[in-house]
Design a protein around this motif. Structure first.
Motif, PDB file in Angstrom:
ATOM      1  N   GLU A 192      34.797  30.521  30.516  1.00 39.00           N
ATOM      2  CA  GLU A 192      34.817  31.032  31.877  1.00 39.00           C
ATOM      3  C   GLU A 192      35.685  30.178  32.791  1.00 39.00           C
ATOM      4  O   GLU A 192      36.334  30.687  33.706  1.00 39.00           O
ATOM      5  CB  GLU A 192      33.386  31.128  32.412  1.00 39.00           C
ATOM      6  N   ALA A 239      41.746  38.525  35.239  1.00 38.33           N
ATOM      7  CA  ALA A 239      40.815  38.021  34.224  1.00 38.33           C
ATOM      8  C   ALA A 239      41.309  38.370  32.822  1.00 38.33           C
ATOM      9  O   ALA A 239      41.318  37.526  31.918  1.00 38.33           O
ATOM     10  CB  ALA A 239      39.417  38.586  34.462  1.00 38.33           C
ATOM     11  N   LYS A 291      42.020  34.877  44.665  1.00 40.98           N
ATOM     12  CA  LYS A 291      40.869  35.307  45.450  1.00 40.98           C
ATOM     13  C   LYS A 291      41.190  35.296  46.944  1.00 40.98           C
ATOM     14  O   LYS A 291      42.050  34.536  47.410  1.00 40.98           O
ATOM     15  CB  LYS A 291      39.655  34.440  45.143  1.00 40.98           C
ATOM     16  N   VAL A 293      32.972  40.544  37.368  1.00 38.63           N
ATOM     17  CA  VAL A 293      33.108  39.804  38.621  1.00 38.63           C
ATOM     18  C   VAL A 293      32.397  40.609  39.695  1.00 38.63           C
ATOM     19  O   VAL A 293      32.779  41.745  39.974  1.00 38.63           O
ATOM     20  CB  VAL A 293      34.586  39.587  39.004  1.00 38.63           C
ATOM     21  N   ASP A 333      40.850  32.078  40.774  1.00 41.41           N
ATOM     22  CA  ASP A 333      40.863  31.301  42.012  1.00 41.41           C
ATOM     23  C   ASP A 333      42.217  31.363  42.706  1.00 41.41           C
ATOM     24  O   ASP A 333      42.311  31.188  43.925  1.00 41.41           O
ATOM     25  CB  ASP A 333      40.498  29.837  41.728  1.00 41.41           C
ATOM     26  N   GLN A 377      38.490  31.429  35.262  1.00 41.07           N
ATOM     27  CA  GLN A 377      38.233  31.165  36.678  1.00 41.07           C
ATOM     28  C   GLN A 377      39.435  30.531  37.366  1.00 41.07           C
ATOM     29  O   GLN A 377      39.711  30.814  38.544  1.00 41.07           O
ATOM     30  CB  GLN A 377      37.006  30.266  36.822  1.00 41.07           C
ATOM     31  N   SER A 380      33.741  34.741  46.079  1.00 43.29           N
ATOM     32  CA  SER A 380      33.846  33.619  45.146  1.00 43.29           C
ATOM     33  C   SER A 380      34.562  34.040  43.864  1.00 43.29           C
ATOM     34  O   SER A 380      35.148  33.215  43.168  1.00 43.29           O
ATOM     35  CB  SER A 380      32.461  33.071  44.806  1.00 43.29           C
ATOM     36  N   ASP A 381      34.501  35.350  43.555  1.00 46.27           N
ATOM     37  CA  ASP A 381      35.143  35.891  42.351  1.00 46.27           C
ATOM     38  C   ASP A 381      34.736  35.109  41.098  1.00 46.27           C
ATOM     39  O   ASP A 381      35.562  34.782  40.247  1.00 46.27           O
ATOM     40  CB  ASP A 381      36.670  35.897  42.500  1.00 46.27           C
ATOM     41  N   ARG A 382      33.444  34.843  40.982  1.00 49.02           N
ATOM     42  CA  ARG A 382      32.949  34.125  39.810  1.00 49.02           C
ATOM     43  C   ARG A 382      32.882  35.074  38.623  1.00 49.02           C
ATOM     44  O   ARG A 382      32.262  36.137  38.676  1.00 49.02           O
ATOM     45  CB  ARG A 382      31.556  33.552  40.063  1.00 49.02           C
ATOM     46  N   VAL A 383      33.523  34.692  37.546  1.00 47.37           N
ATOM     47  CA  VAL A 383      33.568  35.544  36.364  1.00 47.37           C
ATOM     48  C   VAL A 383      32.401  35.235  35.430  1.00 47.37           C
ATOM     49  O   VAL A 383      31.978  34.080  35.288  1.00 47.37           O
ATOM     50  CB  VAL A 383      34.911  35.376  35.609  1.00 47.37           C
TER      51      VAL A 383
END
Length: 352
Positions: free
Chosen positions: A38, A136, A49, A85, A46, A42, A62-65
């Motif tokens: 990840e 991604a 984003k 996401v 980042d 990420q 935050s666009d956390r995958v």
């Protein structure tokens, strides 16, 4: 909705809307044993984003995958790699006043014409936020390419009509706007601030470079490498033109000038952009994408309603002043997805 899968062997299928619960995708065809986690994905997310820099929207994501499948103990397993996401900062109320109005420069009218229904909350699938899934998926492709020595970068060549000197393209990832030189950043910041104060937006040009690509990649007729790259970059919503190598300048040149002399130790120049006859030459591959201004502007525009009446519109909400620099990781991702797919096609044909 067809057309949500990219590639033939190394494929990316994406889903999700700008104001839905989230976006995601499935990468299929990635070989087993590729270092992947990840954090690697990420890093690329980042870079695109929202909420970063003077040209960016104020939307905070935050666009956390989350990797859902296909990776075990930091390595790809050879099975489909699923990822998600989640959206966190949607403000759909910003769009309620224009639910029956077609925004100039957007896909509102054409989506209505095709489907008879559209998601007016930020454009749904036609929103720039759709590109989260591309980045991604492109990061997965990049991990595969890195395993065979191929690197890809994308930097801003021009913003708002101001062109940069390409002094350090591979260091651009660490500069504002993905600038290929330090000195241009202040000029671009001033240009963005001036246009923002006028309620308007900017376009620009992004250049993508790939190095380490072996000679012979691509197919000589309909699946030319340059054709596939152009198609990939043109699939990004804001892109209106693509150049390979010397591009449009080739049309104004002479054969004696535009040809790249072949020396004993390689080519003397690279006007071909690393592609000859649709096949990679072993040189750096150079592709440029022309990016249009963001169509959501604060200035009054004339348009019509879904009922057919003419009206005026000012678009509020939170929007970028330019797709650059957030589009740079997207274009890089599409180039990496293309190269990964063409490399696996080469292997399937028994040519490497």
């Amino acid at each position: 909705m067809s057309g949500s899968t990219f590639g033939s062997i190394f494929t990316l299928t994406t889903f999700g809307e700008s104001h839905g619960p989230g976006l995601g995708g499935v990468v299929d065809g990635c070989p087993a044993g590729i270092a992947l986690d990840e954090a690697l994905i990420q890093r690329e997310l980042d870079r695109r984003k929202p909420g970063q820099g003077v040209a960016s929207t104020a939307r905070k994501e935050s666009d956390r995958v989350e990797i859902l499948s296909g990776v075990f103990e930091g390595r790809s397993t050879g099975t489909p790699i699923g990822f998600l996401v989640r959206n966190e900062d949607q403000r759909s109320r910003d769009y309620s006043k224009i639910m029956d109005v077609y925004r100039p420069g957007h896909a509102d009218l054409t989506y209505d014409a095709k489907y008879g229904v559209r998601d007016y909350r930020g454009g749904g699938r036609s929103s720039g936020r759709e590109t989260v899934s591309r980045v991604a998926g492109g990061a997965v492709a990049g991990a595969f390419l890195a395993s065979v020595g191929i690197e890809v970068t994308a930097y801003t060549l021009e913003l708002g009509g101001i062109r940069a000197q390409v002094n350090d393209p591979w260091g651009a990832q660490d500069r504002p706007f993905f600038a290929p030189q330090d000195e241009i950043v202040a000029e671009w910041e001033q240009r963005v601030a001036a246009v923002k104060s006028e309620g308007d937006t900017l376009g620009g040009i992004v250049e993508v470079i790939a190095r380490g690509v072996p000679a012979g990649l691509g197919e000589p007729v309909f699946d030319k490498l340059d054709a596939r790259l152009a198609s990939a970059l043109m699939s990004v919503g804001a892109v209106k033109a693509v150049e390979i190598g010397s591009g449009l300048d080739a049309a104004r040149s002479l054969g004696s000038v535009n040809n790249d002399p072949i020396l004993a130790d390689g080519f003397a120049s690279n006007n071909a952009g690393g592609i000859l006859g649709g096949l990679s030459s072993g040189q750096e591959i150079v592709v440029r994408a022309a990016v249009k201004p963001i169509p959501s502007i604060a200035k009054e525009q004339t348009t019509r309603t879904a009922q057919g009446g003419e009206t005026a519109i000012r678009i509020g909400g939170r929007h970028d002043i330019a797709a650059i620099p957030r589009i740079n990781p997207v274009l890089k991702a599409m180039a990496m997805l293309t190269l990964a797919d063409m490399l696996l096609l080469q292997r399937r044909m028994g040519r490497s």
